[in-house]
Design a protein around this motif. Structure first.
Motif: not given
Length: 190
Positions: A30-42, A13-18
């Motif tokens: 995922x790269x932009x917020x410092x995680x992996x796409x797998x974590x987002x999918x999880x 949400x913070x990323x989208x706000x900025x």
């Protein structure tokens, strides 16, 4: 302490706000917020599931803002409504296109947006009805005006997103607030 899911959602949400909401892939987001796409999918299942969760949370923040503005019994309804409009327009310029897109997905019964069917209208009606009742409307009229007011606000946000004419949207909202929240003149005592 918030969960990993909530922290991750806050980062998104913070990323989208900025940076605005655009066609980000899960990998890019995922790269932009410092995680992996797998974590987002999880945590969110799909990109659309993540976006629906963003809309749900932003809507919740808007309801919290409304509640804070109208928390006291002596809060002037017209002032609170105008202040709320001024506070909601900024986030709507960022999240509005996503809101309307996912609302359409909910209308179409798409599974990732199904929870929005119950979270985008109903939770607003009681607080709006309470505000209108405090402004002097009977409960039935206030309930009708609450639903109508929500539709007017969303329609004006839609108009603003399409036209970019903030001045016209603000003027229309002011007219709506005056129309609905101006006390009816009292007839003279006989």
């Amino acid at each position: 302490m918030s969960s990993a899911r909530e922290r991750l959602l806050g980062e998104v949400i913070g990323y989208f706000a900025r940076h605005g909401v655009s066609d980000h892939s899960l990998r890019g987001l995922a790269a932009a917020v410092g995680t992996s796409h797998r974590m987002l999918i999880y945590h969110f299942g799909t990109r659309e599931g993540l976006l629906a969760e963003v809309v749900r949370v932003v809507e919740g923040h808007q309801r919290d803002t409304f509640a804070a503005l109208t928390a006291t019994e002596d809060a002037d309804p017209r002032t609170a409504a105008r202040r709320f409009w001024s506070l909601v327009v900024g986030p709507a310029l960022r999240y509005g296109p996503l809101f309307f897109e996912l609302s359409a997905h909910a209308m179409q019964g798409q599974p990732h947006a199904t929870p929005l069917r119950t979270s985008l209208v109903e939770p607003w009606l009681e607080p709006l009805t309470d505000l209108l009742t405090r402004a002097g409307q009977d409960r039935d009229t206030a309930a009708t005006h609450a639903r109508l007011g929500l539709a007017v606000a969303r329609g004006l946000l839609h108009d603003l997103l399409l036209t970019g004419d903030r001045e016209a949207a603000d003027a229309a909202m002011d007219a709506w607030i005056d129309l609905v929240l101006t006390p009816a003149p009292r007839s003279p005592a006989r």
